[in-house]
Scaffold this active site. Structure first.
Site, PDB file in Angstrom:
ATOM      1  N   HIS A  69       0.981  -1.084  -0.441  1.00  0.00           N
ATOM      2  CA  HIS A  69      -0.021   0.199  -0.234  1.00  0.00           C
ATOM      3  C   HIS A  69       1.307   1.452   0.227  1.00  0.00           C
ATOM      4  CE1 HIS A  69      -3.693  -3.240   1.011  1.00  0.00           C
ATOM      5  NE2 HIS A  69      -3.963  -1.726   1.195  1.00  0.00           N
ATOM      6  N   HIS A  75       1.908  -3.557   9.123  1.00  0.00           N
ATOM      7  CA  HIS A  75       3.158  -4.113   8.777  1.00  0.00           C
ATOM      8  C   HIS A  75       4.234  -2.917  10.075  1.00  0.00           C
ATOM      9  CE1 HIS A  75       2.638  -4.988   4.437  1.00  0.00           C
ATOM     10  NE2 HIS A  75       1.469  -4.009   4.460  1.00  0.00           N
TER      11      HIS A  75
END
Length: 293
Positions: free
Chosen positions: A212, A254
């Site tokens: 992303h 993440h």
């Protein structure tokens, strides 16, 4: 009947007198034979003729009990143990680079856990989790691919087709490069992550780098360079890319370094796309489907 008187050593006094009167000082009865037998026993032990005595003497030795050194009589010399493999050895003097990397990794894990305030419903910012998931969907690769392909099919100008064709090429490059790096590094996602992502693939179980973040940086740079936008829209585009990267850490998807490297990778991907820019002059085959009749 009177019992014979005994000497101090426990033998009869008469026997001692008889033995002393029977021979001279050198005779066996005088004690010379006892001394000779004692000296013969000592010499046999020194010469090693009695292995049982040698083993007994070796076991009674205080040096042998402490295990200072192996004795030759205990058995054949054993070979030294083989050296340990390199990965099993303890690094007593690690390099400065290794210490710095381990310290940065520890800081990264600690900071990522602190910023994961939307990782679960029971987190401190659990009520903001639906909004973070909307931002996650806005940066998903499949939606960007479908949208770009639809606009490419609906475009009626050569300039628009050229830009959209390169935008599609940039997204395919991003998906392939991120999947390759994730498959090579294989860094697991944070432990507090909930695997409830939208439309995941096999490599999405890995964390490094953030797809992303790479896509947000790539799309924002591409759009800012090839679309004429007003100042508020340009600021909004940059803010969207930053918030998408931040939401990856807040959702627990993440670590901080995954997003930071993802931003850098996406920024560099645009340079690759710009260097290999596709146009009707260098790759006319790609534009045949949209050729005006």
């Amino acid at each position: 009947m009177l019992s014979p008187r005994r000497s101090v050593q426990g033998r009869p006094q008469g026997a001692s007198t008889a033995s002393s009167s029977s021979g001279g000082p050198g005779s066996p009865a005088h004690g010379g034979g006892g001394r000779f037998e004692f000296q013969a026993l000592l010499s046999s032990r020194a010469a090693g003729t009695d292995p049982a005595c040698a083993r007994l003497r070796a076991c009674e030795s205080p040096v042998h009990r402490r295990g200072s050194f192996p004795l030759a009589a205990a058995g054949p010399a054993q070979a030294p143990p083989p050296p340990l493999p390199e990965e099993d050895r303890i690094a007593l003097n690690p390099s400065f680079l290794g210490i710095a990397l381990r310290s940065l990794l520890a800081i990264d894990l600690w900071l990522s856990k602190k910023l994961g305030v939307c990782a679960g419903e029971s987190s401190s910012w659990g009520s903001v989790r639906p909004l973070m998931k909307l931002l996650e969907i806005s940066g998903h690769g499949i939606l960007w691919l479908l949208g770009t392909f639809y606009c490419l099919c609906r475009s009626d100008s050569w300039a628009g087709r050229e830009v959209l064709m390169n935008l599609l090429f940039a997204q395919l490059l991003d998906l392939g490069l991120v999947a390759l790096i994730k498959g090579l590094v294989r860094r697991r996602r944070p432990a507090h992550n909930q695997m409830d992502m939208f439309c995941t693939l096999s490599v999405d179980k890995y964390s490094f780098p953030s797809g992303h973040a790479t896509r947000a940086a790539l799309m924002s740079r591409f759009i800012l360079n090839h679309l004429v936008l007003a100042i508020p829209l340009r600021v909004l585009m940059i803010l969207w890319a930053f918030i998408v990267g931040l939401s990856r850490v807040m959702l627990g998807r993440h670590n901080v370094t995954d997003v930071a490297v993802g931003f850098f990778l996406g920024y560099m991907q645009y340079s690759i796309v710009d260097y290999f820019w596709l146009s009707p002059h260098n790759v006319p085959v790609l534009f045949v489907l949209w050729n005006q009749q």
